[in-house]
Scaffold this active site. Structure first.
Site, PDB file in Angstrom:
ATOM      1  N   MET A   1      32.275  35.552  70.289  1.00 28.09           N
ATOM      2  CA  MET A   1      33.207  36.159  69.377  1.00 28.09           C
ATOM      3  C   MET A   1      33.124  35.425  68.035  1.00 28.09           C
ATOM      4  O   MET A   1      33.545  34.293  67.916  1.00 28.09           O
ATOM      5  CB  MET A   1      34.628  36.063  69.938  1.00 28.09           C
ATOM      6  CG  MET A   1      35.671  36.481  68.942  1.00 28.09           C
ATOM      7  SD  MET A   1      37.411  36.241  69.410  1.00 28.09           S
ATOM      8  CE  MET A   1      37.475  36.479  71.128  1.00 28.09           C
ATOM      9  N   PRO A   2      32.570  36.044  67.003  1.00 24.42           N
ATOM     10  CA  PRO A   2      32.528  35.425  65.683  1.00 24.42           C
ATOM     11  C   PRO A   2      33.931  35.288  65.094  1.00 24.42           C
ATOM     12  O   PRO A   2      34.751  36.198  65.196  1.00 24.42           O
ATOM     13  CB  PRO A   2      31.696  36.390  64.847  1.00 24.42           C
ATOM     14  CG  PRO A   2      30.889  37.160  65.840  1.00 24.42           C
ATOM     15  CD  PRO A   2      31.774  37.274  67.041  1.00 24.42           C
ATOM     16  N   PHE A   3      34.173  34.134  64.522  1.00 22.84           N
ATOM     17  CA  PHE A   3      35.450  33.831  63.884  1.00 22.84           C
ATOM     18  C   PHE A   3      35.151  33.392  62.461  1.00 22.84           C
ATOM     19  O   PHE A   3      34.498  32.371  62.247  1.00 22.84           O
ATOM     20  CB  PHE A   3      36.142  32.709  64.662  1.00 22.84           C
ATOM     21  CG  PHE A   3      37.524  32.405  64.175  1.00 22.84           C
ATOM     22  CD1 PHE A   3      38.613  33.043  64.720  1.00 22.84           C
ATOM     23  CD2 PHE A   3      37.732  31.473  63.180  1.00 22.84           C
ATOM     24  CE1 PHE A   3      39.891  32.755  64.283  1.00 22.84           C
ATOM     25  CE2 PHE A   3      39.004  31.184  62.727  1.00 22.84           C
ATOM     26  CZ  PHE A   3      40.087  31.824  63.284  1.00 22.84           C
TER      27      PHE A   3
END
Length: 63
Positions: A1-3
């Protein structure tokens, strides 16, 4: 999950911040192949009095 965490100087419209979120999400989706639903973007607006450059606040620099 890119943050994605972005810190910018205060003063931009809600529309511009929304546009930034949309475009960062699109680019991350394209480059990393992540699903749009898994990408998180947080935009923190920093008061100009709390952002210094060369020992002078952005407010005093007129930014």
């Amino acid at each position: 999950m890119p943050f994605i965490h972005i810190e910018i100087l205060e003063g931009r419209s809600e529309e511009k911040i929304e546009e930034l979120i949309v475009e960062l999400t699109k680019t991350t989706e394209q480059v990393l192949g992540s699903s749009k639903q898994s990408i998180r973007v947080i935009v923190n607006e920093i008061p100009k009095t709390h952002w210094g450059m060369g020992g002078i606040s952005a407010k005093k620099l007129g930014r």
